[in-house]
Design an enzyme around this catalytic site. Structure first.
Site, PDB file in Angstrom:
ATOM      1  N   GLU A  82      34.280 -22.694 108.700  1.00 58.13           N
ATOM      2  CA  GLU A  82      33.817 -21.966 107.504  1.00 58.13           C
ATOM      3  C   GLU A  82      35.015 -21.494 106.701  1.00 58.13           C
ATOM      4  OE1 GLU A  82      30.886 -18.898 108.264  1.00 58.13           O
ATOM      5  OE2 GLU A  82      31.360 -17.928 106.348  1.00 58.13           O
ATOM      6  N   LYS A 275      26.948 -11.297 112.677  1.00 59.31           N
ATOM      7  CA  LYS A 275      27.513 -12.643 112.492  1.00 59.31           C
ATOM      8  C   LYS A 275      28.921 -12.540 111.900  1.00 59.31           C
ATOM      9  CE  LYS A 275      27.980 -16.865 110.365  1.00 59.31           C
ATOM     10  NZ  LYS A 275      28.914 -17.275 109.316  1.00 59.31           N
ATOM     11  N   ASP A 291      33.917 -20.711 126.536  1.00 61.75           N
ATOM     12  CA  ASP A 291      32.540 -21.115 126.276  1.00 61.75           C
ATOM     13  C   ASP A 291      31.918 -20.187 125.219  1.00 61.75           C
ATOM     14  OD1 ASP A 291      29.804 -21.532 126.362  1.00 61.75           O
ATOM     15  OD2 ASP A 291      29.709 -21.719 128.537  1.00 61.75           O
ATOM     16  N   HIS A 388      34.668 -17.204  98.573  1.00 60.94           N
ATOM     17  CA  HIS A 388      34.091 -18.458  99.068  1.00 60.94           C
ATOM     18  C   HIS A 388      34.244 -19.564  98.034  1.00 60.94           C
ATOM     19  CE1 HIS A 388      31.277 -17.260 102.589  1.00 60.94           C
ATOM     20  NE2 HIS A 388      32.495 -16.821 102.719  1.00 60.94           N
TER      21      HIS A 388
HETATM   22  C1  MEV Z   1      29.544 -14.917 106.425  1.00 61.67           C
HETATM   23  O1  MEV Z   1      30.052 -15.913 107.287  1.00 61.67           O
HETATM   24  C2  MEV Z   1      29.557 -13.587 107.117  1.00 61.67           C
HETATM   25  C3  MEV Z   1      28.930 -12.433 106.329  1.00 61.67           C
HETATM   26  O2  MEV Z   1      27.610 -12.790 105.922  1.00 61.67           O
HETATM   27  C4  MEV Z   1      28.916 -11.243 107.232  1.00 61.67           C
HETATM   28  C5  MEV Z   1      28.210 -10.043 106.651  1.00 61.67           C
HETATM   29  O3  MEV Z   1      27.294 -10.203 105.837  1.00 61.67           O
HETATM   30  O4  MEV Z   1      28.581  -8.917 107.061  1.00 61.67           O
HETATM   31  C6  MEV Z   1      29.692 -12.174 105.049  1.00 61.67           C
END
Ligand code: MEV
Length: 433
Positions: A82, A275, A291, A388
């Site tokens: 990413e 995430k 892992d 991004h």
């Molecule tokens: C993107 O890979 C991760 C985010 O969505 C995490 C978040 O929203 O805190 C930017």
């Protein structure tokens, strides 16, 4: 394109496998393309990591430099596809290196394995036998645990748990282990399978047919709530002046705090919030040959330990001090498995100064917190799309084989515009004319 059944695929040679697939695909270029991703020297080793290997799937191996963790500097390898994850980790590492760095602590290192079985006799009879059965299991396991014991690990405890309230005749052994510097999956599973046999043997000797014991399965658990690392950063609120020109340090911290609180109440936000931590954690776990599926499964389960899935991170801003932390289970190792046999995992260990498992846990946690900090910082200020889109544009230009001059012009043109593949292609077509 759906294909037709291929019998005996695993018995074919690599060339034959590719030929069969290319035939079904009707694309003779498959072989050459796959071949081009083979390693000139170490392909045999890569083939051996899995079955039916046809080639290698490349992912970027990058480095986020300048992580100050417990007073030491680390340049941390990350494997992630990413765009902007490495940049986000690096930016946070730089910021926090100037504000005391990351602090980390390993709270516990116990792992759990289980033997699930049914016992058709009276549970009281089993419980009566438990002290002798436990000794029998432990002494039989010693053959498999003695090496680990020499390294400081082994079986720490075994409990008999009664699950008959949930499933008729269901019991389990919950076994806790210390595996020192290894993740320990092979060790734990071998001990458990041996223990399952010993359990059956004991029951055959001591119980009658009516008290039949049937092992259902013996397997480690990827839920490791007693293998926990904690990581935190702290700084006075004034440290955030200049974080974003549109916002005062106080407003920044206030919004940050609210963002974390939202993830404590709303599951839709909590999963995405966590995430952001996993972006950093997975990338280092992967670069170290550990892992990542086990880590992911364990961490998300831990996020739900209260019965509700919540933020893994916590924030406090009392006395004008911003304190941002998270704790999570991290079952990883520095010996065994891919950590020793993958050439780049070995390089990761070297770049990190040959950490032991606890040190690696702390490094991984620091990168997780760094990515998390950068994500929330971006979300509450300029949003994440600006960063991004920059990377997205670079990727599109790469795909369209843009020259240096074309890259420069396109970046200038799209500086304040929405980036899309078709938009960039059209711009380049015009420019090339
Ligand atoms: C993107 O890979 C991760 C985010 O969505 C995490 C978040 O929203 O805190 C930017």
């Amino acid at each position: 394109m759906p294909g037709s059944i291929i019998n005996g695929f695993s018995k074919l040679s690599k060339q034959e496998k590719i030929a069969v697939l290319a035939g079904q695909l009707g694309d003779a270029t498959l072989g050459n393309e796959l071949q081009s991703y083979n390693h000139p020297v170490s392909q045999e080793r890569f083939n051996g990591f899995s079955e039916n290997t046809l080639a290698n799937f490349y992912l970027p191996y990058g480095v986020a430099p300048n992580f100050l963790i417990n007073g030491e500097i680390f340049h941390v390898p990350m494997v992630v596809e990413e765009s902007s994850v490495v940049a986000a980790a690096s930016a946070a590492a730089k910021f926090w290196a100037n504000h005391g760095g990351f602090h980390a602590e390993v709270i516990s290192t116990l792992k759990t394995g289980q033997v699930h079985f049914t016992f058709s006799g009276n549970g009281d009879l089993l419980r009566k036998h438990w002290p002798t059965l436990k000794e029998y299991l432990l002494s039989n396991a010693r053959l498999h645990t003695s090496n680990m014991e020499k390294r400081g690990g082994g079986i720490i405890n075994i409990c008999l748990e009664d699950g008959t309230a949930d499933i008729t005749n269901y019991f389990r052994l919950n076994v806790s282990f210390k595996t020192v510097d290894s993740m320990g999956a092979n060790f734990i599973n071998s001990v458990l399978e041996n223990m399952a046999e010993s359990l059956q043997e004991y029951c055959l000797i001591h119980f009658t047919n009516q008290d039949e014991c049937n092992v259902i399965m013996a397997i480690l658990s990827n839920y490791t709530p007693d293998c926990i690392v904690k990581c935190w950063v702290e700084a006075p609120v004034s440290a955030f002046s200049g974080m974003d020109e549109s916002i005062s340090p106080y407003r920044f911290v206030e919004k940050f705090e609210t963002a974390v609180k939202i993830a404590e109440t709303d599951i839709y936000r909590a999963v995405t919030h966590n995430k952001g931590i996993m972006n950093g954690i997975d990338a280092v776990v992967l670069a170290s040959g550990n892992d990542f599926r086990a880590v992911e499964a364990g961490i998300h389960a831990y996020a739900s330990r209260s019965g509700k899935y919540k933020s893994l991170s916590k924030i406090s801003t009392s006395n004008n001090v911003f304190l941002f932390s998270f704790e999570a289970p991290l079952n990883i190792g520095v010996v065994g498995g891919l950590t020793s046999s993958h050439p780049l995992a070995a390089r990761t260990m070297q770049l990190l100064g040959s950490p032991d498992a606890k040190q690696l846990m702390m490094i991984v946690a620091a990168v997780g917190l760094a990515n998390h900090f950068s994500a929330i910082r971006a979300l509450i200020t300029k949003g994440i799309q600006k960063g991004h889109m920059k990377m997205h544009l670079a990727n599109i230009l790469n795909q369209l084989n843009a020259s240096e001059a074309e890259i420069k012009e396109t970046k200038l043109y799209f500086a304040a515009k929405h980036v899309s593949f078709s938009g960039v292609r059209e711009f380049l077509e015009q420019f090339r004319k």
